[in-house]
Design a protein around this motif. Structure first.
Motif, PDB file in Angstrom:
ATOM      1  N   LYS A 138       0.823  -1.213   0.000  1.00 15.09           N
ATOM      2  CA  LYS A 138       0.000   0.000   0.000  1.00 15.09           C
ATOM      3  C   LYS A 138       0.855   1.260   0.000  1.00 15.09           C
ATOM      4  CE  LYS A 138      -3.941   2.126   2.398  1.00 15.09           C
ATOM      5  NZ  LYS A 138      -4.716   2.250   1.160  1.00 15.09           N
ATOM      6  N   GLN A 139       0.445   2.222  -0.814  1.00 12.28           N
ATOM      7  CA  GLN A 139       1.056   3.548  -0.848  1.00 12.28           C
ATOM      8  C   GLN A 139       0.153   4.504  -0.069  1.00 12.28           C
ATOM      9  OE1 GLN A 139       4.119   3.757  -2.904  1.00 12.28           O
ATOM     10  NE2 GLN A 139       3.679   1.580  -2.648  1.00 12.28           N
ATOM     11  N   HIS A 140       0.759   5.386   0.718  1.00 14.43           N
ATOM     12  CA  HIS A 140      -0.009   6.322   1.530  1.00 14.43           C
ATOM     13  C   HIS A 140       0.311   7.749   1.095  1.00 14.43           C
ATOM     14  CE1 HIS A 140      -1.088   3.111   4.432  1.00 14.43           C
ATOM     15  NE2 HIS A 140       0.104   2.637   4.123  1.00 14.43           N
ATOM     16  N   PHE A 141      -0.732   8.538   0.830  1.00 16.06           N
ATOM     17  CA  PHE A 141      -0.578   9.924   0.374  1.00 16.06           C
ATOM     18  C   PHE A 141      -1.391  10.833   1.294  1.00 16.06           C
ATOM     19  CE2 PHE A 141      -0.608   7.010  -3.294  1.00 16.06           C
ATOM     20  CZ  PHE A 141       0.688   7.180  -3.756  1.00 16.06           C
ATOM     21  N   ASP A 189      -0.873  16.601  -0.056  1.00 15.18           N
ATOM     22  CA  ASP A 189      -0.285  16.897  -1.360  1.00 15.18           C
ATOM     23  C   ASP A 189       1.242  16.848  -1.269  1.00 15.18           C
ATOM     24  OD1 ASP A 189       0.053  17.790  -4.042  1.00 15.18           O
ATOM     25  OD2 ASP A 189       0.312  19.836  -3.319  1.00 15.18           O
ATOM     26  N   GLY A 190       1.861  16.034  -2.098  1.00 16.27           N
ATOM     27  CA  GLY A 190       3.313  15.947  -2.133  1.00 16.27           C
ATOM     28  C   GLY A 190       3.906  15.014  -1.093  1.00 16.27           C
ATOM     29  N   TRP A 191       3.080  14.435  -0.217  1.00 15.38           N
ATOM     30  CA  TRP A 191       3.566  13.507   0.800  1.00 15.38           C
ATOM     31  C   TRP A 191       3.393  12.074   0.303  1.00 15.38           C
ATOM     32  CZ3 TRP A 191       2.652  14.737   6.625  1.00 15.38           C
ATOM     33  CH2 TRP A 191       2.925  16.083   6.883  1.00 15.38           C
ATOM     34  N   VAL A 192       4.406  11.245   0.540  1.00 13.11           N
ATOM     35  CA  VAL A 192       4.330   9.815   0.197  1.00 13.11           C
ATOM     36  C   VAL A 192       4.938   9.030   1.355  1.00 13.11           C
ATOM     37  CG1 VAL A 192       4.800   8.053  -1.534  1.00 13.11           C
ATOM     38  CG2 VAL A 192       4.737  10.459  -2.223  1.00 13.11           C
ATOM     39  N   GLU A 193       4.166   8.086   1.884  1.00 14.11           N
ATOM     40  CA  GLU A 193       4.625   7.312   3.036  1.00 14.11           C
ATOM     41  C   GLU A 193       4.445   5.819   2.813  1.00 14.11           C
ATOM     42  OE1 GLU A 193       3.589  10.642   6.516  1.00 14.11           O
ATOM     43  OE2 GLU A 193       2.344   8.834   6.334  1.00 14.11           O
ATOM     44  N   HIS A 194       5.270   5.028   3.504  1.00 16.07           N
ATOM     45  CA  HIS A 194       5.150   3.579   3.541  1.00 16.07           C
ATOM     46  C   HIS A 194       5.095   3.112   4.987  1.00 16.07           C
ATOM     47  CE1 HIS A 194       7.213   3.021  -0.663  1.00 16.07           C
ATOM     48  NE2 HIS A 194       5.942   3.351  -0.763  1.00 16.07           N
ATOM     49  N   ASP A 195       4.504   1.958   5.191  1.00 19.40           N
ATOM     50  CA  ASP A 195       4.503   1.294   6.491  1.00 19.40           C
ATOM     51  C   ASP A 195       5.698   0.347   6.520  1.00 19.40           C
ATOM     52  OD1 ASP A 195       4.136  -0.416   8.670  1.00 19.40           O
ATOM     53  OD2 ASP A 195       1.957  -0.494   8.433  1.00 19.40           O
ATOM     54  N   ALA A 196       6.757   0.713   7.250  1.00 17.27           N
ATOM     55  CA  ALA A 196       7.983  -0.086   7.263  1.00 17.27           C
ATOM     56  C   ALA A 196       7.742  -1.482   7.825  1.00 17.27           C
ATOM     57  CB  ALA A 196       9.069   0.628   8.068  1.00 17.27           C
ATOM     58  N   GLN A 197       6.833  -1.600   8.783  1.00 19.90           N
ATOM     59  CA  GLN A 197       6.541  -2.916   9.350  1.00 19.90           C
ATOM     60  C   GLN A 197       5.862  -3.802   8.313  1.00 19.90           C
ATOM     61  OE1 GLN A 197       7.601  -3.861  12.493  1.00 19.90           O
ATOM     62  NE2 GLN A 197       7.050  -5.899  11.745  1.00 19.90           N
ATOM     63  N   GLU A 198       4.969  -3.224   7.510  1.00 19.79           N
ATOM     64  CA  GLU A 198       4.335  -3.978   6.433  1.00 19.79           C
ATOM     65  C   GLU A 198       5.392  -4.468   5.434  1.00 19.79           C
ATOM     66  OE1 GLU A 198       1.098  -3.404   2.759  1.00 19.79           O
ATOM     67  OE2 GLU A 198       1.791  -1.659   3.911  1.00 19.79           O
ATOM     68  N   ILE A 199       6.340  -3.586   5.113  1.00 22.25           N
ATOM     69  CA  ILE A 199       7.406  -3.973   4.188  1.00 22.25           C
ATOM     70  C   ILE A 199       8.185  -5.160   4.744  1.00 22.25           C
ATOM     71  CG2 ILE A 199       9.638  -3.228   3.258  1.00 22.25           C
ATOM     72  CD1 ILE A 199       8.375  -0.466   2.797  1.00 22.25           C
ATOM     73  N   TRP A 200       8.561  -5.095   6.015  1.00 22.72           N
ATOM     74  CA  TRP A 200       9.303  -6.204   6.618  1.00 22.72           C
ATOM     75  C   TRP A 200       8.489  -7.503   6.607  1.00 22.72           C
ATOM     76  CZ3 TRP A 200      12.907  -9.284   7.719  1.00 22.72           C
ATOM     77  CH2 TRP A 200      12.812 -10.220   8.749  1.00 22.72           C
ATOM     78  N   ASN A 201       7.221  -7.416   6.994  1.00 23.43           N
ATOM     79  CA  ASN A 201       6.388  -8.616   7.009  1.00 23.43           C
ATOM     80  C   ASN A 201       6.284  -9.224   5.618  1.00 23.43           C
ATOM     81  OD1 ASN A 201       5.912  -8.277   9.743  1.00 23.43           O
ATOM     82  ND2 ASN A 201       3.973  -7.185   9.448  1.00 23.43           N
ATOM     83  N   ASP A 202       6.112  -8.375   4.608  1.00 26.12           N
ATOM     84  CA  ASP A 202       6.025  -8.860   3.231  1.00 26.12           C
ATOM     85  C   ASP A 202       7.334  -9.510   2.796  1.00 26.12           C
ATOM     86  OD1 ASP A 202       3.449  -7.934   3.046  1.00 26.12           O
ATOM     87  OD2 ASP A 202       3.914  -6.251   1.723  1.00 26.12           O
ATOM     88  N   VAL A 203       8.453  -8.854   3.086  1.00 26.15           N
ATOM     89  CA  VAL A 203       9.751  -9.372   2.646  1.00 26.15           C
ATOM     90  C   VAL A 203      10.014 -10.742   3.255  1.00 26.15           C
ATOM     91  CG1 VAL A 203      12.245  -9.054   2.913  1.00 26.15           C
ATOM     92  CG2 VAL A 203      10.823  -7.174   2.078  1.00 26.15           C
ATOM     93  N   LEU A 204       9.741 -10.900   4.530  1.00 26.88           N
ATOM     94  CA  LEU A 204       9.960 -12.198   5.162  1.00 26.88           C
ATOM     95  C   LEU A 204       9.080 -13.276   4.532  1.00 26.88           C
ATOM     96  CD1 LEU A 204      11.288 -13.920   7.319  1.00 26.88           C
ATOM     97  CD2 LEU A 204       9.525 -13.151   8.936  1.00 26.88           C
ATOM     98  N   ALA A 205       7.799 -12.957   4.328  1.00 28.06           N
ATOM     99  CA  ALA A 205       6.897 -13.931   3.708  1.00 28.06           C
ATOM    100  C   ALA A 205       7.334 -14.264   2.281  1.00 28.06           C
ATOM    101  CB  ALA A 205       5.466 -13.387   3.718  1.00 28.06           C
ATOM    102  N   LEU A 206       7.801 -13.268   1.540  1.00 29.20           N
ATOM    103  CA  LEU A 206       8.226 -13.499   0.154  1.00 29.20           C
ATOM    104  C   LEU A 206       9.495 -14.337   0.090  1.00 29.20           C
ATOM    105  CD1 LEU A 206       7.503  -9.918  -1.215  1.00 29.20           C
ATOM    106  CD2 LEU A 206       6.318 -12.022  -1.909  1.00 29.20           C
ATOM    107  N   CYS A 207      10.419 -14.136   1.022  1.00 24.70           N
ATOM    108  CA  CYS A 207      11.622 -14.966   1.066  1.00 24.70           C
ATOM    109  C   CYS A 207      11.244 -16.429   1.266  1.00 24.70           C
ATOM    110  CB  CYS A 207      12.549 -14.510   2.189  1.00 24.70           C
ATOM    111  SG  CYS A 207      13.399 -12.949   1.867  1.00 24.70           S
ATOM    112  N   ARG A 208      10.344 -16.671   2.183  1.00 26.23           N
ATOM    113  CA  ARG A 208       9.900 -18.043   2.438  1.00 26.23           C
ATOM    114  C   ARG A 208       9.190 -18.622   1.216  1.00 26.23           C
ATOM    115  NH1 ARG A 208       7.475 -16.486   8.442  1.00 26.23           N
ATOM    116  NH2 ARG A 208       9.443 -16.722   9.607  1.00 26.23           N
ATOM    117  N   GLN A 209       8.327 -17.798   0.573  1.00 18.47           N
ATOM    118  CA  GLN A 209       7.599 -18.275  -0.603  1.00 18.47           C
ATOM    119  C   GLN A 209       8.543 -18.553  -1.771  1.00 18.47           C
ATOM    120  OE1 GLN A 209       4.153 -18.910  -0.804  1.00 18.47           O
ATOM    121  NE2 GLN A 209       4.883 -19.919  -2.677  1.00 18.47           N
ATOM    122  N   ALA A 210       9.523 -17.675  -1.984  1.00 20.02           N
ATOM    123  CA  ALA A 210      10.476 -17.882  -3.089  1.00 20.02           C
ATOM    124  C   ALA A 210      11.266 -19.173  -2.892  1.00 20.02           C
ATOM    125  CB  ALA A 210      11.416 -16.688  -3.199  1.00 20.02           C
TER     126      ALA A 210
END
Length: 489
Positions: free
Chosen positions: A33-36, A39-60
Motif C-alpha cells: 500500500k502507498q499512503h498519500f 499533497d506531495g507527501w508519500v509514506e510507507h509502512d515499514a513494518q508492512e514492508i518487513w512482514n512482506d519481505v519475510l513472507a516473500l523470502c519463504r515463498q520464493a
C-alpha cells in the motif's frame, strides 16, 4: 548452492532465488500500500514492508524447492533515500517511513539554499539540496514526531534506509549497518572521505548516535536469525537499487551507461573517478568493493512506470500495464500530446519540487490510445534530458544504453527510446537486473565470484534496438517536449 536476492522496491517487494549462473529458479512478489496523506507527501509502512519481505523470502524458497541451508548468501537491494526511524529496544518504527518521492521538506531545502549551503552540500555529497534525499526527511521526523529528538540524542532510536531496516530485522537487531551506495544518498555522507560528515550532521541537526555503520557493498553483513528462514544465512551484499542494477548490467568500465525503468527512471554512467556535474546531475557512489570506491553520474526521474500506474489506477484508462504496447502501436505516436508527469515535482536535470503534472496538446480526436502513448513517450523524453546532460558533463555522447526494469519488456517503448535518444538500446536476457545485481554482490561477498570480470562474463544481450526515426522528426518531437516542460515549471 543458491543466492537469495531481496529486491525491496517503491511499490512492490520481491524475493528471487538465483543459481550460480545468474538464472532465476524461483521467486515471489507482492505490491504494498502507498499512503498519500497530503499533497506531495508519500509514506510507507515499514513494518508492512518487513512482514512482506519475510513472507516473500519463504515463498520464493518454496517455489524454488530450495532449503535455507542450501543458500550461500543473501543479497539486498532497495528503494533508496526512503527514511525509517525506529526504536532500538522494540524494533518498531516510530512513524511512517518517508518515501524518496515525498516533497514535504521542499521549504526547508529552499531555506538552506537561500542561506548558501548548497555548494557545501554538493562538494561533500555530490548531491543537491532536494527533498529527494534522506537528511531533511530525518530532520522533519525529529522535529515533528513528539519526543523523537530527545530519544535520538540518548541513543534510543536508529535511522536507516530500507536496506538497513531489513538487515536489522533479519539479524534481530544485532547489526545496524548499511553500504556505501545507500549512505551516499542521505546528504550526510562524505563520498570523497567515505564517512559520515560532521559538518553536514550539524547543518541538518542530526545526532550521530542515530547512524548505521557504513560498509563495502560486498562482504559479511551478519547472519539471519535461524528461525526466520529455517537456517542461518549470511547477508553478503547490499546496494541501493540503481547501483545494484549498474552491477547487474555489468557496467564496470568508465563510460558505460545503464537506465532502469521502474516506478521512476534512473540513468547511471560509470565514471570510475568522481566527476562533478555542471548540468545538475548527481555524483554518487557506484559501488565500493575491497575498500575501493567506483563513482558514477546519475540522473533521477521521479515518475516513469508510476505514470502508467496512474493511467491505470487514477484514470482507469487501462486495466493492466501490458495493454500499453498494443495501444501505442495502434496510435503510432501521441500526435502532439505530451504528458509531463511531474506529480511530485521534476527531478534531473530540472530539480523543481514545485512543478506539477500536465497533459498538453489535447484535441477533439485525442483518445485513450494517444494519452497512453504520451505516457510512454514521456519516459523516453525524460531519458533524453538525462543523456544530454551526461554527454555535456563527460564531453562525449554514449553510443549504447543498457536498459532494464519492468517497463522495457514493452518492445514499442524500447524502440521509441532508441528513436528519441538516437543511440542503440540493449536489453539483457534478465531485465530485472536490480535483483541480479544484489545476487552478484552477495556472490562476490561470499566468494562465489572472484572479481567483477567474472561477474561480467554472465551478461547477455537479448535484443538490440537501433534508431529508425529521421533526425529532423526526432528533434521536432523533442523540442515539443521541452516546451511542455517549461509550461509546468
Amino acid at each position: 548452492m543458491y543466492i537469495l536476492a531481496i529486491d525491496q522496491g517503491t511499490t512492490s517487494s520481491r524475493a528471487i532465488v538465483f543459481d550460480r549462473d545468474g538464472t532465476s529458479v524461483g521467486q515471489a512478489q507482492k505490491e504494498f500500500k502507498q499512503h498519500f496523506p497530503q499533497d506531495g507527501w508519500v509514506e510507507h509502512d515499514a513494518q508492512e514492508i518487513w512482514n512482506d519481505v519475510l513472507a516473500l523470502c519463504r515463498q520464493a524458497l518454496r517455489n524454488a524447492a530450495v532449503e535455507a541451508a542450501q543458500l550461500a548468501a543473501i543479497g539486498i537491494t532497495n528503494q533508496r533515500e526512503t527514511t525509517v526511524l525506529w526504536d532500538r529496544a522494540t524494533g518498531e518504527p516510530v512513524a511512517p517511513a518517508i518515501v524518496w518521492q515525498d516533497r514535504r521538506t521542499a521549504a526547508l531545502c529552499q531555506q538552506l539554499k537561500d542561506q548558501g549551503h548548497e555548494d557545501t552540500v554538493r562538494e561533500r555529497t555530490g548531491l543537491l539540496l532536494d527533498p529527494y534525499f534522506s537528511a531533511t526527511k530525518l530532520a522533519w521526523l525529529l522535529d515533528t514526531v513528539e519526543g523523537t529528538r530527545a530519544r535520538a540524542e540518548a541513543g534510543d532510536l536508529a535511522f536507516g534506509t530500507i536496506d538497513c531496516w531489513l538487515l536489522w530485522k533479519l539479524t534481530r537487531g544485532k547489526v545496524h549497518a548499511t553500504d556505501a551506495t545507500n549512505a551516499s544518498r542521505t546528504l550526510l555522507f562524505n563520498i570523497h572521505e567515505q564517512r559520515w560528515d560532521d559538518t553536514l550532521l550539524r547543518l541538518f541537526d542530526i545526532p550521530a548516535a542515530l547512524l548505521p555503520e557504513v560498509r563495502d557493498s560486498a562482504g559479511d553483513f551478519g547472519t539471519t536469525a535461524p528461525e526466520l528462514l529455517g537456517a542461518p544465512v549470511t547477508v553478503a551484499g547490499i546496494a541501493g537499487d540503481q547501483q545494484a542494477a549498474l552491477v547487474g548490467q555489468a557496467c564496470f568500465q568508465p563510460g558505460m551507461v545503464k537506465s532502469t525503468y521502474g516506478t521512476g527512471c534512473f540513468m547511471i554512467m560509470n565514471t570510475g573517478a568522481a566527476v562533478t556535474s555542471e548540468n545538475r546531475l548527481l555524483t554518487t557512489v557506484g559501488y565500493r568493493l575491497g575498500g575501493e570506491t567506483s563513482y558514477a553520474l546519475e540522473g533521477s526521474i521521479f515518475v516513469a512506470g508510476a505514470a502508467i500506474q496512474w493511467l491505470r489506477d487514477g484514470l482507469n484508462l487501462i486495466s493492466h500495464a501490458s495493454e500499453t504496447e498494443a495501444l501505442a502501436r495502434r496510435a503510432g505516436s501521441s500526435r502532439g500530446v505530451y504528458l509531463v508527469p511531474a506529480f511530485t515535482g521534476l527531478g534531473a536535470p530540472w530539480w523543481d519540487p514545485h512543478a506539477r503534472g500536465a497533459l498538453l496538446g489535447l484535441t477533439r480526436d485525442t483518445g485513450i490510445a494517444e494519452v497512453v502513448t504520451a505516457g510512454l513517450e514521456a519516459v523516453c523524453y525524460q531519458s533524453r534530458d538525462l543523456l544530454e546532460a551526461m554527454a555535456a558533463d563527460c564531453r562525449r555522447r554514449p553510443t549504447t544504453l543498457r536498459v532494464d526494469g519492468g517497463m522495457v519488456v514493452n518492445n514499442w517503448l524500447s524502440q521509441t527510446l532508441a528513436d528519441v535518444l538516437g543511440i542503440q538500446v540493449d536489453r539483457p536476457d534478465v531485465t530485472e537486473t536490480t535483483a541480479l545485481g544484489a545476487a552478484y554482490l552477495a556472490g562476490l561477498g561470499c566468494g562465489w565470484y572472484s572479481d567483477l570480470a567474472h561477474v561480467g562474463d554472465h551478461w547477455r544481450c537479448e535484443r538490440s534496438f537501433l534508431p529508425s526515426l529521421a533526425e529532423d522528426e526526432r528533434e521536432r518531437r523533442y523540442q515539443g517536449w521541452r516546451a511542455a516542460v517549461r509550461r509546468v515549471m
